[in-house]
Design a protein around this motif. Structure first.
Motif, mmCIF file in Angstrom:
data_model
loop_
_atom_site.group_PDB
_atom_site.id
_atom_site.type_symbol
_atom_site.label_atom_id
_atom_site.label_comp_id
_atom_site.label_asym_id
_atom_site.label_seq_id
_atom_site.Cartn_x
_atom_site.Cartn_y
_atom_site.Cartn_z
ATOM 1 N N LEU A 29 0.865 -1.184 0.000
ATOM 2 C CA LEU A 29 0.000 0.000 0.000
ATOM 3 C C LEU A 29 0.899 1.231 0.000
ATOM 4 N N GLY A 30 0.514 2.256 -0.755
ATOM 5 C CA GLY A 30 1.271 3.512 -0.740
ATOM 6 C C GLY A 30 2.330 3.567 -1.829
ATOM 7 N N GLY A 31 3.429 4.250 -1.528
ATOM 8 C CA GLY A 31 4.473 4.463 -2.518
ATOM 9 C C GLY A 31 5.089 3.162 -3.017
ATOM 10 N N CYS A 32 5.291 2.209 -2.118
ATOM 11 C CA CYS A 32 5.876 0.919 -2.529
ATOM 12 C C CYS A 32 4.952 0.238 -3.535
ATOM 13 N N THR A 85 3.423 -1.444 -8.959
ATOM 14 C CA THR A 85 2.262 -1.709 -9.829
ATOM 15 C C THR A 85 1.703 -0.456 -10.499
ATOM 16 N N GLY A 86 2.151 0.722 -10.080
ATOM 17 C CA GLY A 86 1.595 1.957 -10.639
ATOM 18 C C GLY A 86 0.351 2.427 -9.904
ATOM 19 N N ASP A 87 -0.103 1.644 -8.914
ATOM 20 C CA ASP A 87 -1.355 1.965 -8.212
ATOM 21 C C ASP A 87 -1.090 1.956 -6.701
ATOM 22 N N PRO A 88 -1.443 3.047 -5.983
ATOM 23 C CA PRO A 88 -1.166 3.063 -4.536
ATOM 24 C C PRO A 88 -2.002 2.052 -3.736
ATOM 25 N N TYR A 89 -3.112 1.576 -4.307
ATOM 26 C CA TYR A 89 -3.952 0.575 -3.623
ATOM 27 C C TYR A 89 -4.328 -0.487 -4.653
ATOM 28 N N PRO A 90 -3.350 -1.351 -4.984
ATOM 29 C CA PRO A 90 -3.558 -2.302 -6.083
ATOM 30 C C PRO A 90 -4.647 -3.330 -5.761
ATOM 31 N N GLU A 91 -5.150 -3.950 -6.829
ATOM 32 C CA GLU A 91 -6.254 -4.893 -6.651
ATOM 33 C C GLU A 91 -5.927 -6.051 -5.723
ATOM 34 N N ALA A 92 -4.694 -6.560 -5.822
ATOM 35 C CA ALA A 92 -4.324 -7.696 -4.955
ATOM 36 C C ALA A 92 -4.437 -7.295 -3.486
ATOM 37 N N THR A 93 -4.037 -6.045 -3.181
ATOM 38 C CA THR A 93 -4.142 -5.557 -1.799
ATOM 39 C C THR A 93 -5.604 -5.384 -1.412
ATOM 40 N N GLN A 94 -6.388 -4.861 -2.343
ATOM 41 C CA GLN A 94 -7.818 -4.668 -2.065
ATOM 42 C C GLN A 94 -8.477 -5.987 -1.673
ATOM 43 N N ASP A 131 6.170 12.768 -4.447
ATOM 44 C CA ASP A 131 5.480 14.059 -4.359
ATOM 45 C C ASP A 131 5.033 14.627 -5.703
ATOM 46 N N ASP A 132 5.779 14.296 -6.768
ATOM 47 C CA ASP A 132 5.470 14.913 -8.057
ATOM 48 C C ASP A 132 4.498 14.102 -8.906
ATOM 49 N N LEU A 133 4.039 12.993 -8.367
ATOM 50 C CA LEU A 133 3.115 12.155 -9.137
ATOM 51 C C LEU A 133 1.751 12.829 -9.251
ATOM 52 N N PRO A 134 0.989 12.455 -10.287
ATOM 53 C CA PRO A 134 -0.392 12.941 -10.346
ATOM 54 C C PRO A 134 -1.151 12.519 -9.078
ATOM 55 N N ARG A 135 -2.091 13.332 -8.667
ATOM 56 C CA ARG A 135 -2.804 13.127 -7.406
ATOM 57 C C ARG A 135 -3.350 11.697 -7.235
ATOM 58 N N ALA A 136 -3.864 11.121 -8.326
ATOM 59 C CA ALA A 136 -4.477 9.788 -8.228
ATOM 60 C C ALA A 136 -3.459 8.714 -7.887
ATOM 61 N N GLN A 137 -2.169 9.009 -8.083
ATOM 62 C CA GLN A 137 -1.144 8.004 -7.796
ATOM 63 C C GLN A 137 -0.384 8.298 -6.522
ATOM 64 N N ARG A 138 -0.741 9.350 -5.839
ATOM 65 C CA ARG A 138 -0.010 9.656 -4.601
ATOM 66 C C ARG A 138 -0.269 8.573 -3.557
ATOM 67 N N PRO A 139 0.756 8.241 -2.769
ATOM 68 C CA PRO A 139 0.586 7.206 -1.751
ATOM 69 C C PRO A 139 -0.607 7.456 -0.831
ATOM 70 N N GLU A 140 -0.864 8.733 -0.492
ATOM 71 C CA GLU A 140 -1.986 9.069 0.400
ATOM 72 C C GLU A 140 -3.314 8.603 -0.185
ATOM 73 N N ARG A 141 -3.389 8.582 -1.522
ATOM 74 C CA ARG A 141 -4.618 8.117 -2.160
ATOM 75 C C ARG A 141 -4.910 6.664 -1.802
ATOM 76 N N GLY A 142 -3.825 5.894 -1.620
ATOM 77 C CA GLY A 142 -3.994 4.498 -1.215
ATOM 78 C C GLY A 142 -4.649 4.412 0.148
ATOM 79 N N LEU A 143 -4.192 5.268 1.046
ATOM 80 C CA LEU A 143 -4.739 5.277 2.410
ATOM 81 C C LEU A 143 -6.200 5.731 2.402
ATOM 82 N N LEU A 144 -6.483 6.810 1.682
ATOM 83 C CA LEU A 144 -7.863 7.301 1.610
ATOM 84 C C LEU A 144 -8.751 6.259 0.935
#
Ligand code: IPM
Ligand code: MG
Length: 354
Positions: free
Chosen positions: A37-40, A45-54, A74-87
């Motif tokens: 989840l997050g930056g890792c 995978t390109g996704d902060p909350y990938p399907e396998a994690t979901q 920090d410079d990634l588009p908002r949808a890919q920011r690690p915080e998006r995974g948490l939200l």
């Protein structure tokens, strides 16, 4: 007991390793699965909350999370920011009730920036709504618009709450107050914001279900001031997502270190995500100096709220008190006359105390 382990970024993997050792030492036969989840997860995978994690998070009874985020994302588009995974995980799992206790351990009275007499004995609980408010409100965005006859960038977010969203979080707070000192303070900004007038009205209406709890209301700016002026006037505070984010950081510092505070985020059936209140601390990541106690105490909250294992929760909390009494301190809570230890040694000390 199915637990999904999400170490996350920065110091996340280091502090999680200690929390997992504590969980294993209790020998409860839990089944643990680890995921990204997050930056890792963005890197892999390109996704902060990938399907396998979901999938794993949805199948689990509880999720234990380290921390997410760091400057490299920090410079990634908002949808890919690690915080998006948490939200995303909070929203998807319906974790609307965020419990953030701020307890001052007597041994750490000098670690607070406030005078010891202001914070001695402090024990407050912030109940923060976690899946609504301006965090999730639509419409939102930044776009170029015509403003007063010229083109400029225009940013907007939307704050909203429905009556039922307010009522369910206020009920959680009343229930919590009932198990504590029966005082609930609801925090809003009703002098300016209609949404929070509704918040205040619904809180007052709900109070009739809890005649044994004393309800008060406070404006958020005053609450921020009162928290440093006289924090011990509070027992339980309930507030929306945005105000709760800010006030819980403020409250954490009353206790000396944000490195000590656990949190629980619960759905309507006590499924929960448990995480330390602090972030991923990229500046000290990988050095083995981070404080694992907030994550270890999050394990205690998990055992209490999701699994109903009050006895084991208390064992962990007593073990933490014992290592503090023994003088073990990570860098964030170190003071002269105590013994400075790293992440692993702090974990060792908790295991020995257990
Ligand atoms: C918190 C954090 C998060 C929040 C961020 C990382 C999205 O500050 O859990 O308090 O704002 O909710
Ligand atoms: Mg925050």
């Amino acid at each position: 007991m199915k637990i999904c382990i999400l170490p996350g970024d920065g110091i996340g993997p280091e502090i999680m390793a200690e929390a997992v050792r504590v969980l294993q030492a209790l020998d409860l036969g839990c089944e643990m699965t680890e995921a990204l989840l997050g930056g890792c997860a963005v890197d892999a995978t390109g996704d902060p909350y990938p399907e396998a994690t979901q999938r794993l998070a949805q199948e689990a009874d509880a999720v234990l999370l380290g921390a997410v985020g760091g400057p490299q994302w920090d410079d990634l588009p908002r949808a890919q920011r690690p915080e998006r995974g948490l939200l995303g995980i909070r929203k998807q799992l319906g974790l609307f009730a965020n419990l953030r206790p701020a307890i001052l351990y007597p041994e750490l009275a000098n670690a607070s920036t406030l005078k010891p007499e202001i914070v001695a004995g402090l024990d407050i609980l912030i109940v923060r709504e976690l899946t609504g408010d301006i965090y999730f409100g639509q419409p939102r965005g930044v776009e170029t618009r015509d403003v007063d006859g010229h083109q400029e960038r225009f940013g907007y977010n939307t704050m909203h709450y429905s009556e039922s969203e307010i009522r369910r979080i206020v009920r959680v707070a009343f229930e919590a107050a009932r198990r504590r000192h029966r005082k609930l303070c609801s925090v809003d900004k009703m002098n300016v914001l209609e949404t929070t007038q509704l918040w205040r009205d619904v809180a007052s209406e709900t109070a009739s279900e809890y005649p044994d709890v004393e309800l008060s209301h406070m404006l958020v700016d005053n609450a921020a001031m009162q928290l440093v002026r006289n924090p011990k006037q509070f027992d339980v505070i309930v507030t929306g997502n945005m105000f709760g984010d800010i006030l819980s950081d403020e409250a954490s510092m009353l206790t000396g270190s944000i490195g000590m505070l656990p949190s629980a985020s619960l759905d309507a059936n006590n499924k929960g995500l448990y995480e330390p209140c602090h972030g991923s601390a990229p500046d000290i990541a990988g050095q083995g100096v981070a404080n694992p106690l907030a994550t270890i105490l999050s394990v205690a909250m998990m055992l209490r709220y999701t699994f109903g294992r009050e006895g084991e929760a208390l064992r962990i909390e007593s073990a933490v008190k014992k290592v503090l009494a023994q003088g073990c301190r990570t860098a964030d809570i170190y003071e002269a006359g105590t013994r400075r230890v790293g992440t692993r040694a702090m974990g060792d000390a908790v295991l020995a105390a257990l």
